[in-house]
Write an enzyme that holds these catalytic residues in place. Structure first.
Site, PDB file in Angstrom:
ATOM      1  N   ASP A   1      31.196  23.406  15.909  1.00 43.92           N
ATOM      2  CA  ASP A   1      31.306  24.505  14.939  1.00 43.92           C
ATOM      3  C   ASP A   1      32.161  25.617  15.536  1.00 43.92           C
ATOM      4  OD1 ASP A   1      29.363  25.058  12.241  1.00 43.92           O
ATOM      5  OD2 ASP A   1      30.422  26.809  13.027  1.00 43.92           O
TER       6      ASP A   1
ATOM      7  N   TYR B   1      40.952  25.865  -3.055  1.00 42.61           N
ATOM      8  CA  TYR B   1      39.845  25.035  -2.567  1.00 42.61           C
ATOM      9  C   TYR B   1      39.938  23.628  -3.156  1.00 42.61           C
ATOM     10  CZ  TYR B   1      35.024  23.435  -1.890  1.00 42.61           C
ATOM     11  OH  TYR B   1      33.913  22.712  -1.547  1.00 42.61           O
TER      12      TYR B   1
END
Ligand code: NAD
Length: 260
Positions: free
Chosen positions: A36, A157
């Site tokens: 991450d 997106y």
């Protein structure tokens, strides 16, 4: 134990769908690399897995930074001894805004995180998967850009999510010769923290007044849980799906049947 002896790498593993999958993979016997951008988030998930008796290590990387993700993939394969499953899941909603108001920087951030990040993660995983004699890659795309086109301001997106599906099919065809499978999951609404990383500007200018019937989505009337998405991911990661590649798997409780 559906992933006994396997090593799985999960990007965006510090939250939401990635966290759910990382924990599910570990419960099924995998050694898990939790990758991450946010160190605390990755470490918290790795620690939670260890506390449940699983094996996990945290790696900090921005998936859109080639050197960082290359090092994370290499480090995971070295420290966890191999690589068999890659869940390219890290992603952001980014800026939702009318096309004419979107800045180039906002466009680049979403495309580079969602689409370029998927490419880079897979690019650097291939040698390790080939070395293992094959493996499974799963990509988190979305119903947006693939089966629905009605959310205002989602142009960037949705474009990134459509690109991920095209990429998953090209990769599936290219990598089959090495026993590497590639599939995409297309979630509808999932209860996660993604809204913390979502920005909106002037959406009212491009919004249609569409009312969904109740219940919506029709099957459940609620967003999916990350555990429900993890079940699908686990199936695609495991040998249960050994004859499946190049697929796209909707998990939206029927939302896209009513909202195109
Ligand atoms: P989330 O925000 O809860 O988790 C995403 C994680 O990715 C976060 O921990 C974040 O720090 C990490 N991340 C963001 N940018 C990164 C980068 N550049 N490098 C490395 N890590 C990065 O969101 P989520 O809902 O779990 O989303 C996961 C994926 O699912 C995304 O690709 C998203 O587009 C997709 N998706 C989500 C939904 C939904 O309703 N939540 C629906 C369809 C698809």
């Amino acid at each position: 134990m559906r992933l006994d002896g396997k090593v799985a790498l999960v990007t965006g593993g510090g939250s939401g769908i990635g966290e759910g999958a990382a924990r599910a993979f570990a419960r099924e016997g995998a050694r898990v690399a939790v990758v991450d951008l946010r160190r605390e988030a990755a470490e918290a998930v790795a620690q939670a897995i260890q506390a449940e008796g699983g094996r996990a290590e945290a790696f900090v990387a921005d998936v859109s930074n080639e050197e960082q993700i290359r090092q994370a993939v290499q480090g995971a394969a070295q420290r966890l001894d191999g690589l068999h499953v890659v869940f390219a899941n890290a992603g952001i909603n980014g800026m939702q805004t009318p096309i004419e108001e979107m800045t180039l920087e906002e466009w680049h951030l979403t495309i580079e995180t969602n689409l370029t990040g998927t490419f880079l993660t897979i690019k650097h995983a291939i040698p390790f998967l080939r070395n293992a004699g094959g493996g499974s890659i799963i990509i988190t795309a979305s119903i947006n850009g693939n089966v629905i086109f009605s959310l205002p301001g989602y142009s960037c997106y949705s474009t990134s999510k459509a690109g991920q599906v095209a990429f998953s099919k090209m990769a599936a065809a290219e990598l089959a010769r090495w026993g590497i499978r590639v599939n995409a999951i297309l979630p509808g609404g999932v209860a996660t923290n993604i809204r913390e990383r979502t920005y909106r500007r002037n959406l009212e200018k491009v919004t249609y007044d569409i009312k969904m019937p109740r219940p919506f989505p029709p099957l459940t009337g609620r967003p999916a849980t990350t555990d429900e998405v993890a079940e699908l991911t686990l199936f695609l990661a495991s040998d249960s799906s050994r004859n499946i590649t190049g697929g796209e798997f909707l998990i939206d409780a029927g939302a896209s049947l009513l909202r195109g």
